[in-house]
Design a protein around this motif. Structure first.
Motif, PDB file in Angstrom:
ATOM      1  N   VAL A 124      64.802  42.705  63.265  1.00 15.86           N
ATOM      2  CA  VAL A 124      64.507  41.353  62.809  1.00 15.86           C
ATOM      3  C   VAL A 124      63.217  40.933  63.496  1.00 15.86           C
ATOM      4  N   THR A 125      62.286  40.424  62.725  1.00 12.34           N
ATOM      5  CA  THR A 125      61.019  39.918  63.255  1.00 12.34           C
ATOM      6  C   THR A 125      61.020  38.398  63.190  1.00 12.34           C
ATOM      7  N   VAL A 126      60.098  37.804  63.921  1.00 11.77           N
ATOM      8  CA  VAL A 126      59.935  36.350  63.868  1.00 11.77           C
ATOM      9  C   VAL A 126      58.480  36.011  64.153  1.00 11.77           C
ATOM     10  N   HIS A 127      57.988  35.004  63.478  1.00 14.32           N
ATOM     11  CA  HIS A 127      56.659  34.447  63.748  1.00 14.32           C
ATOM     12  C   HIS A 127      56.921  33.122  64.449  1.00 14.32           C
ATOM     13  N   SER A 128      56.571  33.035  65.705  1.00 13.97           N
ATOM     14  CA  SER A 128      56.986  31.916  66.540  1.00 13.97           C
ATOM     15  C   SER A 128      55.843  30.983  66.906  1.00 13.97           C
ATOM     16  N   SER A 129      56.203  29.736  67.145  1.00  8.01           N
ATOM     17  CA  SER A 129      55.266  28.819  67.786  1.00  8.01           C
ATOM     18  C   SER A 129      55.246  29.171  69.271  1.00  8.01           C
TER      19      SER A 129
END
Length: 155
Positions: A124-129
């Motif tokens: 699982v990937t995430v693009h985070s602040s």
């Protein structure tokens, strides 16, 4: 003890989820969003149309949706050893401001990861602040030297 539950969103909660998405956009400085009602209707229709690939998990306190997270599931090219492969992308994690900094966001993230494990996803990937990176790290996310991205459009 607070009456908190984390579970898949129900169809009748999609308007509340859409309102959270609107709040997130406003909070993060989006401008020229148009009329909220039109967006909310579009969002609910989109969520229904994409239910097979985008799973919404909600954070509920006393029957009020106060947080959301989406798991986008993408089928991957098969291999001889793994004819059915999929990955996930964690999207739109949001908790209302008054409920932040108490661990609820982390619980929401872990619930999505538990669901991803149940689906047998490879990753699982995430693009985070920048503000949320520590919460993702506490839940097991790590930087990867092999995962690259090309920024094509801003949405």
């Amino acid at each position: 003890m607070e009456n908190i539950s984390i579970r898949p969103a129900r169809p009748d909660e999609l308007a509340a989820v859409a309102a959270l998405r609107w709040e997130w956009l406003v909070e993060n400085g989006s401008q020229d969003l148009g009329e909220p009602g039109a967006f909310l209707r579009h969002f609910v229709a989109w969520a229904r149309e994409n239910a097979g690939t985008h799973r919404c998990i909600v954070l509920v306190r006393d029957d009020r949706v106060i947080g959301m997270a989406w798991l986008a599931v993408v089928q991957r090219v098969p291999t001889p050893r793994a004819p059915r492969r999929a990955s996930g992308d964690l999207q739109c994690v949001y908790v209302v401001p008054e409920a932040r900094d108490g661990g609820l966001g982390g619980r929401l993230i872990r619930a999505v990861l538990d669901g991803a494990r149940e689906l047998g996803l490879e990753r699982v990937t995430v693009h985070s602040s920048p503000r949320a990176v520590p919460a993702y790290a506490r839940s097991g996310f790590q930087e990867s030297p092999r995962l690259l991205q090309a920024q094509l459009a801003r949405g």
